[in-house]
Design a protein around this motif. Sequence first.
Motif, mmCIF file in Angstrom:
data_model
loop_
_atom_site.group_PDB
_atom_site.id
_atom_site.type_symbol
_atom_site.label_atom_id
_atom_site.label_comp_id
_atom_site.label_asym_id
_atom_site.label_seq_id
_atom_site.Cartn_x
_atom_site.Cartn_y
_atom_site.Cartn_z
ATOM 1 N N THR A 101 -0.248 7.940 -3.072
ATOM 2 C CA THR A 101 -1.524 7.342 -2.644
ATOM 3 C C THR A 101 -1.183 5.832 -2.363
ATOM 4 O O THR A 101 -0.262 5.543 -2.473
ATOM 5 C CB THR A 101 -2.359 7.865 -3.618
ATOM 6 O OG1 THR A 101 -2.217 6.844 -4.728
ATOM 7 C CG2 THR A 101 -2.747 9.024 -3.970
ATOM 8 N N ARG A 102 -2.302 5.162 -2.045
ATOM 9 C CA ARG A 102 -2.001 3.957 -2.053
ATOM 10 C C ARG A 102 -1.607 3.203 -3.394
ATOM 11 O O ARG A 102 -1.096 2.108 -3.412
ATOM 12 C CB ARG A 102 -3.404 3.084 -1.510
ATOM 13 C CG ARG A 102 -3.907 3.455 0.155
ATOM 14 C CD ARG A 102 -5.000 2.676 0.563
ATOM 15 N NE ARG A 102 -5.567 3.031 1.661
ATOM 16 C CZ ARG A 102 -5.137 2.723 2.802
ATOM 17 N NH1 ARG A 102 -4.031 2.014 2.886
ATOM 18 N NH2 ARG A 102 -5.443 3.517 3.808
ATOM 19 N N SER A 103 -2.142 3.981 -4.400
ATOM 20 C CA SER A 103 -2.177 3.017 -5.613
ATOM 21 C C SER A 103 -0.846 3.685 -6.549
ATOM 22 O O SER A 103 -0.400 2.950 -7.413
ATOM 23 C CB SER A 103 -3.298 3.251 -6.273
ATOM 24 O OG SER A 103 -3.797 4.228 -6.466
ATOM 25 N N GLU A 104 -0.590 4.940 -6.264
ATOM 26 C CA GLU A 104 0.620 5.494 -7.076
ATOM 27 C C GLU A 104 1.268 6.468 -6.593
ATOM 28 O O GLU A 104 0.880 6.943 -5.388
ATOM 29 C CB GLU A 104 -0.228 6.000 -8.392
ATOM 30 C CG GLU A 104 -0.827 7.236 -8.053
ATOM 31 C CD GLU A 104 -1.569 7.890 -9.499
ATOM 32 O OE1 GLU A 104 -0.876 8.046 -10.464
ATOM 33 O OE2 GLU A 104 -2.803 8.174 -9.386
ATOM 34 N N THR A 105 2.459 6.821 -7.102
ATOM 35 C CA THR A 105 3.442 8.033 -6.804
ATOM 36 C C THR A 105 3.759 9.027 -7.756
ATOM 37 O O THR A 105 3.827 8.570 -8.928
ATOM 38 C CB THR A 105 4.746 7.355 -6.217
ATOM 39 O OG1 THR A 105 4.280 6.563 -4.877
ATOM 40 C CG2 THR A 105 5.650 8.607 -5.529
ATOM 41 N N MET A 106 3.269 10.166 -7.654
ATOM 42 C CA MET A 106 3.345 11.207 -8.448
ATOM 43 C C MET A 106 4.532 12.293 -8.170
ATOM 44 O O MET A 106 4.788 12.338 -6.954
ATOM 45 C CB MET A 106 2.207 12.061 -8.536
ATOM 46 C CG MET A 106 0.944 11.195 -9.008
ATOM 47 S SD MET A 106 -0.616 11.879 -8.173
ATOM 48 C CE MET A 106 -0.638 11.426 -6.660
ATOM 49 N N TYR A 107 5.278 12.490 -9.177
ATOM 50 C CA TYR A 107 6.494 13.586 -8.727
ATOM 51 C C TYR A 107 6.285 14.916 -9.372
ATOM 52 O O TYR A 107 5.603 15.106 -10.458
ATOM 53 C CB TYR A 107 7.690 12.831 -9.656
ATOM 54 C CG TYR A 107 8.016 11.254 -8.840
ATOM 55 C CD1 TYR A 107 8.684 11.265 -7.726
ATOM 56 C CD2 TYR A 107 7.566 10.105 -9.530
ATOM 57 C CE1 TYR A 107 9.054 9.728 -7.136
ATOM 58 C CE2 TYR A 107 7.713 8.949 -8.929
ATOM 59 C CZ TYR A 107 8.768 8.888 -7.814
ATOM 60 O OH TYR A 107 8.943 7.752 -7.296
ATOM 61 N N PHE A 108 6.892 15.791 -8.813
ATOM 62 C CA PHE A 108 6.807 17.210 -8.963
ATOM 63 C C PHE A 108 8.064 17.933 -8.877
ATOM 64 O O PHE A 108 8.933 17.083 -8.072
ATOM 65 C CB PHE A 108 5.885 17.840 -8.189
ATOM 66 C CG PHE A 108 4.336 17.388 -8.209
ATOM 67 C CD1 PHE A 108 3.489 17.679 -9.060
ATOM 68 C CD2 PHE A 108 4.033 16.197 -7.289
ATOM 69 C CE1 PHE A 108 2.028 17.075 -9.025
ATOM 70 C CE2 PHE A 108 2.842 15.616 -7.200
ATOM 71 C CZ PHE A 108 1.867 16.181 -8.286
ATOM 72 N N ILE A 109 8.373 18.767 -9.666
ATOM 73 C CA ILE A 109 9.721 19.647 -9.490
ATOM 74 C C ILE A 109 9.361 21.226 -9.293
ATOM 75 O O ILE A 109 8.597 21.604 -10.247
ATOM 76 C CB ILE A 109 10.481 19.353 -10.691
ATOM 77 C CG1 ILE A 109 10.992 17.938 -11.088
ATOM 78 C CG2 ILE A 109 11.835 20.382 -10.552
ATOM 79 C CD1 ILE A 109 11.429 17.605 -12.329
#
Length: 165
Positions: A101-109
């Motif tokens: 998003t504009r404010s964060e990056t989320m990681y998934f596996i």
Amino acid sequence: MAASLWRSVFGSTALAAAEEDGGVAFWSNPERAGWLTKQGEYIKTWRRRWFVLKQGKLFWFKDSQVTRASIPRGVIPVAACLTVKGAEDVINRAFAFELSTRSETMYFIADSEKEKEEWINSIGRSIVQHSRSLADAEVVDYDSVRRAAITSSSTDAKPSNTDPE
């Protein structure tokens, strides 16, 4: 008070999910559902969660038995997302992808390369569908906006007859 009790029992992410589910029936006919490993928001440990993508929202739960009474642990409105792409090289884990998003990056596996690609494709389609519908809903009549701005500025320029003292 109910909100603070909710936060203490379930955490702020669950409260946000309950408030943001927008009436989406996440318990039936999802666009995509399955297990992903997700990095925690505050404590950066990896946890396996059941994800459900439906109507432009990505919900997650502790287990796969999702019913009408289930309470999401969190929700991401995909219209707020800018990109979804592979991230094996970023976090040095196989089958990893990121959602930004504009404010964060989320990681998934994901559990496999195929699952990773299917999630990326499903979320990507949802981003496009829901960002397009947001753009369509935000049609601006520039003539009205300009007239309102001119009216506002001419009102601001007039001297006031009321003396504050």
